[in-house]
Enzyme design. Structure first.
Site, mmCIF file in Angstrom:
data_model
loop_
_atom_site.group_PDB
_atom_site.id
_atom_site.type_symbol
_atom_site.label_atom_id
_atom_site.label_comp_id
_atom_site.label_asym_id
_atom_site.label_seq_id
_atom_site.Cartn_x
_atom_site.Cartn_y
_atom_site.Cartn_z
ATOM 1 N N LYS A 27 0.866 -1.187 0.000
ATOM 2 C CA LYS A 27 0.000 0.000 0.000
ATOM 3 C C LYS A 27 0.900 1.233 0.000
ATOM 4 C CE LYS A 27 -3.828 -2.355 0.798
ATOM 5 N NZ LYS A 27 -4.838 -2.593 -0.136
ATOM 6 N N HIS A 29 -0.308 4.189 1.265
ATOM 7 C CA HIS A 29 -0.863 5.096 2.264
ATOM 8 C C HIS A 29 -0.807 4.422 3.637
ATOM 9 C CE1 HIS A 29 -4.152 2.490 0.922
ATOM 10 N NE2 HIS A 29 -4.633 2.623 2.149
#
Length: 141
Positions: A27, A29
């Site tokens: 990911k 974030h």
């Protein structure tokens, strides 16, 4: 499973260890990356899993931990199914992981132990024991 092991170590022995898990997909974030949880860099790591089927996930975890500077020192699994890696290979997946990665793999229980329990326990019918025996004769080491 890793969270439960860490909680038990703290609750029962006062040992405070962190844990992380592989989220399978990086990911960009939040915490980012593929590992979520405690920082593993430079630490000795015990990999905890339920079972080893072919050993692919454990090998990937080993490689990922090595990439970030962590040192996998062993693997603990709940159940060793004591099964062949393939029908043509007499070594078990657990034995192959230990050999290939050079680290111990320890199980809480093995399928032969489970079979012995089924044989001696009045709580399970012969049909369950027969299924385990058939599975072991076909796939077991």
């Amino acid at each position: 499973l890793g969270a439960v092991v860490c909680a038990a170590l703290y609750n029962d022995y006062g040992v405070d260890v962190g844990f992380a898990y592989d989220r399978k997909e990086a990911k960009d974030h939040g915490e980012g990356g593929k590992l979520v949880g405690a920082d593993m860099k430079g630490k000795r790591i015990l990999v905890v899993d339920d079972v080893i089927s072919a050993g692919t996930a454990i090998r990937q975890s080993h490689g990922m931990l090595a990439e970030i500077g962590a040192k996998p020192v062993g693997v603990s699994i709940a159940l060793d199914r004591a099964e062949k890696r393939s029908l043509d290979d007499p070594i078990s997946a657990v034995q192959a992981v230990a050999r290939d990665l050079g680290i111990p793999v320890v199980s809480i229980v093995s399928l032969p132990q489970l079979e012995a329990l089924l044989r001696s326990s009045p709580n399970y019918g012969d049909d369950v024991l027969d299924q385990v025996k058939e599975y072991r004769s076909q796939y077991g080491v």
